[in-house]
Design a protein around this motif. Structure first.
Motif, PDB file in Angstrom:
ATOM      1  N   GLY A  47       0.823  -1.217   0.000  1.00 41.01           N
ATOM      2  CA  GLY A  47       0.000   0.000   0.000  1.00 41.01           C
ATOM      3  C   GLY A  47       0.849   1.257   0.000  1.00 41.01           C
ATOM      4  O   GLY A  47       2.058   1.226   0.256  1.00 41.01           O
ATOM      5  N   GLU A  97      -5.130   5.930   1.460  1.00 46.50           N
ATOM      6  CA  GLU A  97      -4.622   4.636   0.977  1.00 46.50           C
ATOM      7  C   GLU A  97      -5.438   4.226  -0.234  1.00 46.50           C
ATOM      8  O   GLU A  97      -6.614   3.891  -0.114  1.00 46.50           O
ATOM      9  N   THR A  98      -4.828   4.284  -1.415  1.00 44.99           N
ATOM     10  CA  THR A  98      -5.589   4.047  -2.643  1.00 44.99           C
ATOM     11  C   THR A  98      -5.340   2.659  -3.229  1.00 44.99           C
ATOM     12  O   THR A  98      -5.797   2.372  -4.333  1.00 44.99           O
ATOM     13  N   ILE A 156      -8.334   0.069  -4.910  1.00 43.47           N
ATOM     14  CA  ILE A 156      -9.670   0.651  -4.863  1.00 43.47           C
ATOM     15  C   ILE A 156      -9.900   1.393  -6.183  1.00 43.47           C
ATOM     16  O   ILE A 156      -8.974   2.010  -6.710  1.00 43.47           O
ATOM     17  N   ARG A 177      -9.370   9.649   4.236  1.00 41.79           N
ATOM     18  CA  ARG A 177     -10.320   8.540   4.152  1.00 41.79           C
ATOM     19  C   ARG A 177     -11.032   8.452   2.805  1.00 41.79           C
ATOM     20  O   ARG A 177     -12.059   7.788   2.676  1.00 41.79           O
ATOM     21  N   GLY A 236      -9.725   6.928   0.408  1.00 41.55           N
ATOM     22  CA  GLY A 236      -9.298   5.641  -0.137  1.00 41.55           C
ATOM     23  C   GLY A 236     -10.012   4.518   0.602  1.00 41.55           C
ATOM     24  O   GLY A 236     -11.229   4.523   0.723  1.00 41.55           O
ATOM     25  N   ARG A 237      -9.212   3.628   1.155  1.00 35.38           N
ATOM     26  CA  ARG A 237      -9.819   2.471   1.839  1.00 35.38           C
ATOM     27  C   ARG A 237     -10.397   2.848   3.185  1.00 35.38           C
ATOM     28  O   ARG A 237      -9.903   3.669   3.876  1.00 35.38           O
TER      29      ARG A 237
END
Ligand code: BGC
Length: 463
Positions: A316, A439-440, A443, A460, A462-463
């Motif tokens: 990640g 955190e992409t 996704i 937030r 991302g995941r």
């Protein structure tokens, strides 16, 4: 070559992908060559023109100034004249300005030539990844962005090695001029490529767009589906500036792109890229060792990029960025300590090289590739072109600031203190990453866009 000729000549789908990949490679390589080439040439240029540190900083930074301008212009040029023509222009400017650098008869000419070189690079660094993402099929897109960064590092390495070889004769004009060779290859290569199907559709040239897609995918059915997808995407008109002024959520993603690129540059990576021999000199190395030490820096930069390619979709973005900033903070901090204490023994010199290489590794597996990846992921479709143009511009503008201040910082703050400042920035970026970077990993871009536009905190989306 026109689109139609390209479509009429069947070649295997793989060969065409390779051609596109080859283009990606060359544009990245050019980016890297020009970042890398100046470090070895600088001291000789200083001697030829009898100029001190301040003018040397301007010589280094003039290219980044041009590149920032080029990135700004690129959005307009690649929309109005097409990606392919923008790349052709960039390649032509690239060859001409490299030659002008080599034959520069005064500092003013050299600086002007480097501004033009920068224009070419800024244009290419916006247009090439855009073109690639529009022409590569979905499965290959991610790999192609990573390959692009890998080729930047290879370009830097090639420039370092060629500088080291030419340093024996002090031939700085050759160092700068040789870069025209890959530029000419790039120029020839771009002519062979088809126009971007997405751009053709933007101009209403639907049949040509379909021809290109059929030629690339070799399956009329897939080509038609992709053409329909593009149509659907184009319904979303690009609303860069108006979206920016009217939508607070979009402003946040644009600011995130700006922040990421500022962080990437303020790690101090390019201080090492541009002034590596100088840093080795501070650490007490002789001239040969300075050049070869620089080449080793280039090798480590390439190798550590593979860590990112291998891990980015598993570990990640956030953990890798945080770890990278921590390694870089330590590297810069300890290097400062060593310089502060005075580097006299062989062991201390080895230690200094060791921490510098740790720093490079920290950058190459984190901020180097990941910032580009994140910048291409966080912008909503409607504002994508604008968002990416702004972040690419920021990359070069921040790069300019770093290049133009380093030698001055050494003089005004002191050698050790300068490295501590960069160490401090990197420590700060750990906190910034934890607070703001999403955190992409794994996704979809649509999901990221939905969360951004719903007003979730950046961390937030991302995941
Ligand atoms: C950065 C460049 C840097 C290079 C080093 C790139 O991601 O944008 O500024 O010189 O990495 O490998």
């Amino acid at each position: 070559m026109s689109t139609a000729t390209f479509a009429a000549k069947p070649a295997s789908s793989n060969a065409k992908t390779l051609l596109t990949g080859g283009l990606a490679a060359l544009a990245g390589l050019m980016f890297g060559l020009d970042i890398g080439v100046i470090s070895g040439a600088l001291s000789f240029i200083g001697k030829t023109f009898e100029v001190g540190d301040h003018v040397q900083e301007i010589i280094v930074s003039s290219m980044m100034f041009g590149a920032a301008l080029g990135a700004l212009l690129a959005g307009y040029l690649s929309a109005s004249f097409g990606r392919k023509r923008s790349l052709i222009l960039s390649a032509a400017l690239f060859v001409a300005s490299s030659l002008l650098c080599a034959f520069a008869w005064s500092v003013a000419v050299l600086i002007a030539a480097r501004v033009i070189l920068g224009l070419a690079i800024g244009l290419a660094t916006f247009t090439a990844p855009l073109y690639i993402s529009e022409i590569a099929d979905e499965r290959r897109r991610g790999a192609m962005i990573s390959t692009y960064q890998l080729m930047i590092t290879v370009g830097i390495l090639v420039a370092f090695i060629s500088d080291a070889l030419l340093a024996y004769s002090g031939a700085w004009r050759w160092m700068l001029g040789l870069v025209a060779v890959p530029g000419a290859l790039f120029f020839a290569g771009v002519f062979l490529l088809p126009d971007s199907p997405r751009w053709l559709k933007m101009r209403g040239r639907d049949q040509e767009a379909l021809d290109v897609l059929v030629a690339l995918r070799e399956d009329p059915e897939i080509a038609r589906r992709e053409a329909a997808d593009i149509d659907e995407q184009l319904q979303q008109k690009q609303h860069g500036w108006s979206l920016f002024t009217g939508n607070a959520n979009f402003r946040r993603s644009v600011l995130l792109g700006i922040m990421l690129q500022v962080m990437q540059q303020f790690t101090g990576m390019n201080v090492v890229m541009y002034y590596a021999p100088r840093i080795f000199k501070l650490a007490g190395f002789g001239q040969d060792a300075q050049m070869w030490g620089t080449a080793i820096v280039g090798v480590v930069n390439v190798l550590a990029t593979f860590i990112a390619i291998g891990l980015v979709d598993r570990a990640g973005r956030r953990p890798m960025l945080t770890a990278g900033f921590a390694v870089m903070a330590l590297g810069m901090g300890i290097l400062g300590l060593l310089i502060y204490a005075g580097i006299d023994s062989e062991t201390q010199r080895l230690l200094a090289i060791g921490v510098l290489l740790c720093f490079i590794t920290g950058f190459a597996f984190s901020a180097g590739p990941l910032v580009w990846v994140l910048c291409s992921e966080v912008q909503p479709l409607k504002g994508r072109d604008f968002g990416i143009a702004v972040s690419t511009f920021t990359n070069w503008a921040a790069n300019f600031v770093v290049g133009v201040t380093f030698l001055t910082m050494l003089h005004s703050l002191g050698d050790a203190e300068t490295f501590w400042v960069y160490g401090g920035f990197n420590a700060l970026f750990i906190i910034v990453t934890l607070a703001f970077v999403p955190e992409t990993k794994g996704i979809s871009l649509e999901a990221i866009e939905r969360k951004l536009m719903a007003g979730r905190p950046l961390r937030r989306i991302g995941r």
